[in-house]
Design a protein around this motif. Structure first.
Motif, PDB file in Angstrom:
ATOM      1  N   GLN A 145      63.869  20.204  39.204  1.00 58.46           N
ATOM      2  CA  GLN A 145      64.758  21.276  38.747  1.00 58.46           C
ATOM      3  C   GLN A 145      66.110  21.213  39.439  1.00 58.46           C
ATOM      4  N   GLN A 152      66.207  19.507  32.195  1.00 61.29           N
ATOM      5  CA  GLN A 152      66.137  20.958  32.331  1.00 61.29           C
ATOM      6  C   GLN A 152      64.709  21.360  32.655  1.00 61.29           C
ATOM      7  N   THR A 154      62.326  24.586  33.505  1.00 61.34           N
ATOM      8  CA  THR A 154      62.244  26.046  33.498  1.00 61.34           C
ATOM      9  C   THR A 154      60.831  26.432  33.883  1.00 61.34           C
ATOM     10  N   THR A 868      68.081  28.484  24.241  1.00 57.55           N
ATOM     11  CA  THR A 868      68.318  27.255  24.997  1.00 57.55           C
ATOM     12  C   THR A 868      69.719  27.285  25.602  1.00 57.55           C
ATOM     13  N   THR A 872      73.213  23.480  31.945  1.00 59.08           N
ATOM     14  CA  THR A 872      72.317  23.632  33.087  1.00 59.08           C
ATOM     15  C   THR A 872      73.012  22.938  34.241  1.00 59.08           C
ATOM     16  N   GLN A 891      70.685  26.447  41.597  1.00 61.35           N
ATOM     17  CA  GLN A 891      70.405  25.914  40.263  1.00 61.35           C
ATOM     18  C   GLN A 891      70.695  27.012  39.267  1.00 61.35           C
ATOM     19  N   THR A 893      71.636  28.215  34.829  1.00 65.89           N
ATOM     20  CA  THR A 893      71.845  27.924  33.419  1.00 65.89           C
ATOM     21  C   THR A 893      72.959  28.817  32.917  1.00 65.89           C
ATOM     22  N   GLU A 999      64.257  33.588  34.104  1.00 67.85           N
ATOM     23  CA  GLU A 999      63.753  32.237  33.889  1.00 67.85           C
ATOM     24  C   GLU A 999      62.393  32.324  33.198  1.00 67.85           C
TER      25      GLU A 999
END
Lengths: 1029, 517
Positions: A145, A152, A154, A868, A872, A891, A893, A999
């Motif tokens: 990750q 990607q 998750t 989606t 990322t 990290q 998105t 997440e």
């Protein structure tokens, strides 16, 4: 294995042929270390420049060699910067080697071999051992990750052991979009068996050209995992371990008892019903269900001992690990335990033959609860149950009445009776009681390993044969006690027990023949090979009822006393056979090309379309090797890459090309029940391989003597012939077949930048990576041009896929605020001047007549969000100062939406978040939250953009501070290094999302980002140590 | 040379594998038969036929919802409400009960799905039967049964949804998925044709070992029911191929049942729904439900044979020796109780809360009355398994008294005798065989058997509105606001259900939603 071979062999040769006497010689010795902690490096080549004289460092990092005082020492070590040091008459030279700032000198695992990264033509990302070790991950996927752009990861939820969603370069299929995992050459079904601490490196083959060597199953990308191998020299024993405590990060703000009663009365009043609560009474309870549910300081621990070493002939690496993690919901009921043992070894039998093995055993015990479900989810219940219900009912007057007096109500271990709501019913129950009655457990014993032999009759010609197996036994336990959770969730008649055992067995036999040679500046390698794989499955299960037991965790079929024994047993098998070839060629490391052709035959397809052919081609040009490339300190490396290839996907069930006859369709006649049979689905003999075509263009660059490295990729990936069982009209009368139904396109950009530098006592690095991906369905082969997606609660479909839209986009009504007054209701008109929502009253939601047909109905449902992310990204920084080390990993998105469906708005009496306090209560009070009513004629709670929230987030995934004891202290106790650290995971998450955790992984290809009350991820504080002898 | 030899030792097996890969890759299911080797023997044909019968017992659909046709139609009628444990329990049921039915209602979709499963299986066997090794007599009977069952499934669909696609063959592939809705007339005519053809070939006598299989009499009686509904709603006759099914033809078939079938009324009305009266002389068409195999699987309910109506309609009572743990759906209305006031059939029809021992949990729209006919009574408890899924009472679809009343309604010369027989059985004196009296008798004789709603619809929208609108009626044991018990019929829908939204979405634009939705 290959690595050792290439590193050490030259060293021996140098030693053997070293000419010791060269006029005046002195003996030079010293220690080679790296990093601020002065870690000793073993096996570093120290040579006298311009001669064949050399040595390598021993386990203490020390070397000794003879040389002339005017000689220069050339020091080299894979992955580290090479140094040249003039001796200048010194006899003691200690050397500090720096790790290579850019990865360009690295060797990359490419499938059936490895290659110098410099000449690789495809897009391959490597995650190092160090990255893996920095965060405490249970599963290997989690180590990926944020580490590399275009991958990607998750987390499905915060429950220990759940498989995270991994998508390489977007979702390329509506079927199984999971990448192919290959561990030491063996494709494995799942990688939960693998201890992340055993991994040496992970290489992700992202582009089609790189992955094509695994053609048949490579369409979702390939993750190559190499486990640790031993190094020649004195044996080292390493203990590493940590202990951590986990806690919930935050509670969702819910109404308290007082607010709740007011709201419910308002809901009834607005519906014209009588108010349920007399506000003059003081509520007896005010339960915070989240506080009650979350476990405080849930433990997590890992202990691992690794022994590795070897001599000239044999090397080995073995490990033993024990991992345990309890969940922050359910504790013992949501727990993952794993014991692993590994034995890797490699033996050079003769100059022509070597063999070795990679063997791993794992034992997993898993207890899980529903982690993201509207029905019977513990967290979902905690978010919906009213605060008036007590956690435990203690009032003797109430306990003497039904249901407490008449039903098998649920009690905790000390006999306290869980409270039952008088208000909320259906699937919303006391979450602690719900956990109490769950007794399912899965145990898995898995053996994964291979043995291989390599025969090299003439230099460069290698014949390799490898036989691998993946054998797993899975045992599932279930015990259903008597319970009464509420009037709808109960089992009051008979207890029951079920056991199921399943055996999974895959074997693979792989043979490759390769020949590699360098002729002047021409370097080439040709590989041909075959792979045969067979998968077999068999299961056996039994069920019986009436189990007298006092220990629900130890229930066996033989205890059951009912006479209704049932047993089931099934089996399945499949096979894959492939032939493949590859040519790698490079000229002066300057130009390189790779061509791959693979033909796969799969038993999953009928004889009409059994075989698929998967070609690829890639080329790279290292511009900086050109004579015309200006020598500059600013930019010292530049490479362009381009590749094209086709990969396949066959991840569908077995035998989909024929229709099986189901014989459970019986009916009762006078003589008893007769067996009935009919086809399980309509057959489709013509299904064929799903194909993924990808073009990749990339550039790699290095600056400032490798301190700064950068790489960028652009790709277009088109998957056609998507294998999907699309829903068909019910009037067909049976389920439809799996068919090749559509196409999907992913386009994206990946960027990575890394900077590292060091000064005296001080070393730091900063890396950032980001990936943009745009996903779009380009074709769907059914009449509707739509594939329906996931459902939520009772609202039916909330996601779908449609041509021109991203996979599994959120689908519902568009809203345009709240009607503030009657005038607004009557001025919301269609083009004919008719009132669009005649049943609405002020405070109701104004829906948009999207298709403009003059009425608001199901046809107006449209795109309301995309689960989606567009981007990322990952950011990491590390800093070493003297003996301290510090690292940060972030990290995130950007651009993904979440469907916030944690509240059951379809049910009466469910508790609400405090957002409802801002609801519409009169003109001008709210334009986003409608009035609260129990009879919702306007259907305000229908699926609309009101449920959609921005799920973008930035998460401080890991922050760690470590200290390594001085070597002098260690040598006194016989050790070589001892490090302590403290770390925190998920310390901070920045997001606008109002639920517990933004997440949310995929529960299926079409079920992404729907929050049904998702089990949130924990915040973990850990203390760990690594000790090496 | 040595090296070459070893090279060969590696290469040979590799090449061998290439050679035998065809067999290596040829995999068939290990634990199931496949369609390519089924439909060959008489035994296969019987199994395929049983699979069609299987759908008769379906009361739910894969992944959708429980929707027993009988309970659904009674909830639509004025005889029962939606009910359920609480307001949340029966949301979809309440939508039906109040005629606020969105096209996404799950019960509606469920009924659509399971009837088409039956049609597919009947069509499939009709296509396969001629290729099967078996005697002609066997094949003739199987075909007749398939036609009856197909006709029955179509009738269930068309009288609920009106505008449905008509398929008399299976769909072979994706190009045939999209089908238009047929005219109701075409569907009814096909039903009439299927039933008439079935009448020709079905046996008159069903041995007790075969009870549950369809007789000639069942087909004749069903065609009578089809005619009455079609004629009532559309004011037209049926055309079964070259045969016109008009009032006289329908009556002729019913008279045949009355005169020649050997069916008769049971002496005691209260015995009709007793376990001992399954396949009694009164039962012309009966769907079986049972507890074999003992069923446990909540995820695959229709794999079992239990009667879901009985579970849904039973009172929500615990600790009772006579009734256990129903779900209190379809609580009976005060209106029906009033209609049955003084009628000898009242006790055998309505279960009053006062009769219950144990603890009663009062559910949503509690009226204090439940169905006595299909209930969670002790006699029909399964012998094991998940008790909710193993209720054993068979569904009496067409009773002989229904046949008598249909014949009377169609103007039989013996109408008075037939009406008198029905009344005399329960000790009631004769009343003139006027249409009103016959229809009133139907309501009382056949209440809570899934017949009332369609009997109301076929008498026109004015009558339906008058009967189905309920306002202000309240019994002594009602619990909850009056608002919850008031119902307004929507004549714009003509009483038909909405075409399920999901099916419209999948129809490639071919399906039109029904009027009023």
């Amino acid at each position: 294995m290959k690595k050792i071979y290439s590193i050490y062999l030259p060293v021996f040769l140098q030693i053997l042929f070293a000419s010791a006497l060269w006029g005046q010689t002195i003996t030079v010795s010293g220690t080679i270390t790296t990093g601020s902690a002065a870690e000793k490096l073993v096996g570093v080549t120290v040579a006298v420049k311009g001669s064949s004289n050399g040595a390598f460092t021993n386990v203490d990092g020390a070397y000794t060699l003879k040389a002339s005082p005017r000689d220069t020492l050339a020091v080299s070590y894979t992955g580290y910067q090479s140094l040249e040091i003039p001796i200048n008459g010194r006899t003691q030279i200690d050397i500090l080697l720096e790790e290579m700032a850019s990865a360009l000198g690295e060797i990359v695992v490419v499938g059936y071999g490895s290659q110098k990264k410099k000449v690789v033509t495809g897009a391959i990302a490597t995650v190092s051992e160090k990255d893996i070790a920095s965060t405490p991950v249970l599963r290997v996927e989690q180590a990926l990750q944020g580490r590399t752009p275009g991958v990607q990861v998750t987390n499905q939820s915060g429950q220990p052991g759940e498989e995270p969603t991994v998508r390489i370069r977007g979702i390329g299929t509506t079927g199984n979009a999971r990448p192919l995992y290959i561990v030491d050459g063996l494709p494995v079904g799942g990688i939960d068996y693998l201890n992340p601490g055993d991994i040496e490196s992970i290489d992700v083959l992202k582009d089609a050209a790189s992955a094509a060597i695994y053609g048949a199953r490579a369409a979702n990308g390939v993750v190559l995992i190499t486990t640790r191998s031993g190094k020649k020299g004195k044996a080292t024993v390493t203990y590493s371990g940590y202990y951590g405590i986990q806690n919930a990060v935050r509670n969702v703000d819910m109404l308290n008892a007082e607010q709740y009663r007011l709201l419910m009365n308002e809901g009834a009043r607005n519906a014209g019903l009588s108010e349920p609560f007399d506000l003059n009474e003081i509520p007896t309870h005010n339960t915070d269900w989240q506080d009650a549910l979350f476990v405080k300081n849930a433990p997590m621990s890992n202990h691992q001992v690794t022994v590795s070493g070897g001599n000239d002939k044999s090397t080995y690496a073995s490990s033993l690990s024990v991992f345990s993690q309890e969940g922050i919901i359910g504790g013992e009921k949501s727990k993952f335990d794993r014991i692993t043992a590994r034995f890797n070894s490699n033996h050079q039998v003769s100059s022509m033959f070597r063999f070795g093995n990679n063997l791993a055993y794992s034992h997993i015990v898993r207890r899980g609860i529903g982690s993201n479900q509207s029905f019977n989810g513990a967290f979902s219940s905690a978010l919906n149950l009213d605060p008036l219900t007590p956690l435990f009912e203690t009032d003797p007057n109430i306990l003497s009445l039904a249901p407490y007096s008449t039903e098998p109500v649920v009690k905790d271990a000390s006999g306290r009776v869980y409270g039952i709501s008088n208000y909320v019913g259906a699937e919303i129950v006391n979450p602690l009681a719900l956990l109490e009655i769950q007794h399912s457990e899965t145990r898995k014993d898995e053996l994964v390993g291979n043995i291989f032999g390599e025969f090299e009759p003439i230099a460069g010609l290698k014949l390799m044969s490898s036989f691998g197996v993946d054998l797993a036994y899975l045992l599932n336990d279930g015990f259903r006690p008597l319970f009464y959770l509420n009037g709808a969730q109960l089992n009051v008649d008979q207890t029951s027990v079920n056991k199921a055992i399943a055996r999974f067995f895959t074997w693979q036999w792989e043979n490759t023949l390769s020949y590699g040679r360098r002729i002047n500046d021409h370097n080439f390698n040709v590989l041909v090979g075959t792979t045969a794989t067979e998968f077999k499955y068999e299961d056996l299960s039994g069920f019986n009822a009436d189990v007298p037991t006092s220990d629900p965790n130890n229930v066996y079929l033989n205890l059951a006393t009912d006479t209704t024994w049932t047993a089931y047993g099934g089996a399945a098998h499949s096979a894959l056979f492939s032939v493949f070839g590859r040519i790698n060629y490079d000229y002066k490391d300057r130009y390189s090309v790779t061509a791959i052709l693979r033909r796969d035959g799969s038993s999953k397809f009928g004889s009409n379309n059994r075989f698929g052919i998967f070609p690829s081609f890639g080329a790279a040009w290292v511009v900086s090797e050109e004579p015309f490339f200006p020598q500059s300190k600013q930019m010292d490396f530049l490479k362009f890459r381009a590749s094209w290839g086709i990969n396949g996907n066959q991840e569908i069930g077995n035998y989909q090309f024929v229709s099986t006859i189901d014989n459970t369709r019986g009916y009762t006649f006078g003589s008893g029940r007769a067996l009935g049979s009919s086809p399980l689905f309509i057959e489709n003999a013509d299904i064929r391989w799903e194909e993924s075509k990808q073009i990749d263009i990339g550039v790699d660059a290095g600056f400032f003597q490798g301190r700064l490295s950068a790489s960028a990729d652009y790709y277009i990936k088109t998957t056609s012939g998507l294998l999907e069982r699309i829903p068909i009209p019910a009037h067909v009368g049976n389920d439809g077949p799996v068919s090749n139904v559509g196409s999907v396109e992913n386009k994206g950009i990946e960027l990575a930048l890394n900077w590292r530098n060091s000064a005296k006592n001080f070393k730091y690095s900063v890396g950032i990576n980001g990936a943009y991906n745009k996903n779009q369905m380009t074709k769907i082969g059914n009449e509707e041009k739509v594939i329906p997606g996931a459902s939520w609660a009772i609202a039916g479909q909330v996601t779908r896929s449609e041509v021109g839209q991203p996979i599994a986009y959120f689908w519902g009504y568009k809203t345009a605020g709240i009607f503030q007054n009657e005038g607004e209701v009557f001025s919301h008109l269609n083009s004919d001047g008719q009132v669009l929502q005649p049943n609405a009253v002020p405070g109701d939601v104004r829906f948009v007549d999207v298709n403009g047909d003059g009425i608001i109905n199901a046809d107006d449902r449209t795109f309301i969000g995309n689960p989606t992310p567009d981007w990322t990204f990952g950011f990491n920084a590390s800093l070493e100062f003297k003996r301290f080390d510090f690292s940060v990993f972030i990290q995130g998105t950007q651009g993904n939406d979440v469907f916030n469906g944690m509240q059951r708005q379809d049910l009466r009496f469910t508790n609400r978040t405090t957002d409802v306090l801002g609801r519409w209560t009169g003109e001008g009070t709210s334009n986003t939250t409608p009035r609260y009513t129990w009879i919702d004629v306007n259907n305000n709670s229908r699926v609309s953009d009101l449920y959609i929230e921005d799920g973008s987030h930035i998460r401080l995934k890991n922050i760690q501070l470590g200290y390594t004891l001085p070597t002098s202290m260690m040598s006194r106790v016989g050790g070589t290094s001892w490090r302590f650290y403290v770390s925190a995971e998920n310390l901070l998450t920045l997001t606008k999302y109002t639920g517990a955790d933004p997440e949310i992984g995929a529960q299926g290809s079409f079920d992404i980002g729907i929050d049904r009350g998702v089990y949130p991820q924990a915040r973990t504080i850990r203390f760990g140590t690594t000790l090496t002898f | 040379m040595k090296a070459h030899k070893r090279t060969l030792q590696f290469l040979v097996p590799m090449l061998l594998l290439v050679g035998c890969s065809k067999d290596f890759l040829d995999r068939k299911p290990l634990d199931q038969e496949v369609s390519t080797n089924f439909y060959q023997t008489e035994d296969d044909a019987i199994q395929a036929l049983v699979a069609v019968y299987d759908v008769l017992g379906y009361q739910d659909s894969p992944g959708v919802s429980w929707a027993p046709a009988l309970t659904v139609s009674d909830m639509l009628s004025d005889d029962t409400y939606a009910g359920g444990g609480d307001a949340n329990d029966g949301l979809d049921e309440n939508e039906l009960n109040t005629f606020n039915i969105p096209a996404t209602n799950q019960l509606v979709h469920s009924m659509w799905i399971y009837n088409y499963i039956g049609i597919y299986r009947a069509n499939l066997l009709l296509e396969k039967i001629d290729g099967i090794e078996a005697g002609d007599a066997f094949k003739t009977r199987v075909k007749a049964e398939c036609k009856f069952l197909r006709g029955y499934f179509y009738f269930q669909l068309v009288r609920s949804f009106e505008n449905i696609p008509l398929l008399t063959q299976t769909i072979k592939g994706p190009s045939e998925y999209a089908q238009p809705q047929s005219s109701p007339q075409a569907v009814y005519n096909q039903i009439a044709l299927d039933l008439l053809e079935a009448v020709q070939d079905l046996p008159q006598v069903i041995p007790s070992s075969e009870s549950g299989r369809i007789s000639k009499w069942a087909a004749e009686a069903l065609l009578g029911r089809v005619f009455l509904f079609y004629n009532g709603v559309y004011n037209a006759d049926l055309q079964a191929g070259s045969v016109r099914v008009d009032r006289a033809k329908a009556l002729e078939l019913l008279e045949d049942v009355i005169g020649n079938s050997g069916h008769d009324l049971l002496p005691n009305y209260a015995d009709i729904f007793r376990l001992a009266s399954e396949f009694s002389v009164e039962s012309v068409f009966e769907i079986t439900h049972g507890d074999s195999p003992i069923w446990w699987d909540w995820g695959y309910v229709r794999g079992g044979e239990g009667n879901l109506s009985a579970q849904m309609q039973g009172p929500r009572v615990t600790g009772s020796t006579n009734w256990n743990r129903g779900w209190s759906f379809a609580p009976v209305s005060q209106k029906l109780v009033d209609a049955l006031a003084g009628d000898p059939r009242q006790d055998a029809t309505i279960l009053r809360q006062e009769e219950l021992d144990g603890t009663l949990a009062k559910g949503f729209q509690h009226t204090g009355y439940f169905s006595q006919k299909y209930s969670s009574d002790a006699e029909h408890w399964g012998s094991g398994g998940q008790f909710e899924l193993n209720r054993t009472c068979n569904n009496r679809v067409i009773r002989f008294s229904d046949v008598l009343l249909m014949a009377a309604e169609l103007g039989s010369p013996n109408a008075q005798t037939y009406l008198d027989r029905v009344r005399a059985r329960v000790g009631l004196s004769s009343v003139p065989a006027s249409l009103d009296n016959i229809l009133r008798e139907r309501r009382l004789e056949l209440s809570l058997e899934g017949i009332r709603y369609f009997d109301v619809l076929r008498r026109g929208m004015a009558f339906a509105t008058q009967e189905l609108n309920v306002s202000g009626v309240r019994g002594p044991n009602y619990v909850g606001d009056q608002l919850l018990f008031d119902v307004a019929f929507k004549p714009a829908t003509r009483g038909f259900l909405p075409i399920p939204q999901r099916e419209i979405d999948l129809s490639a634009g071919l399906f039109q939603q029904n009027a009023g939705y």
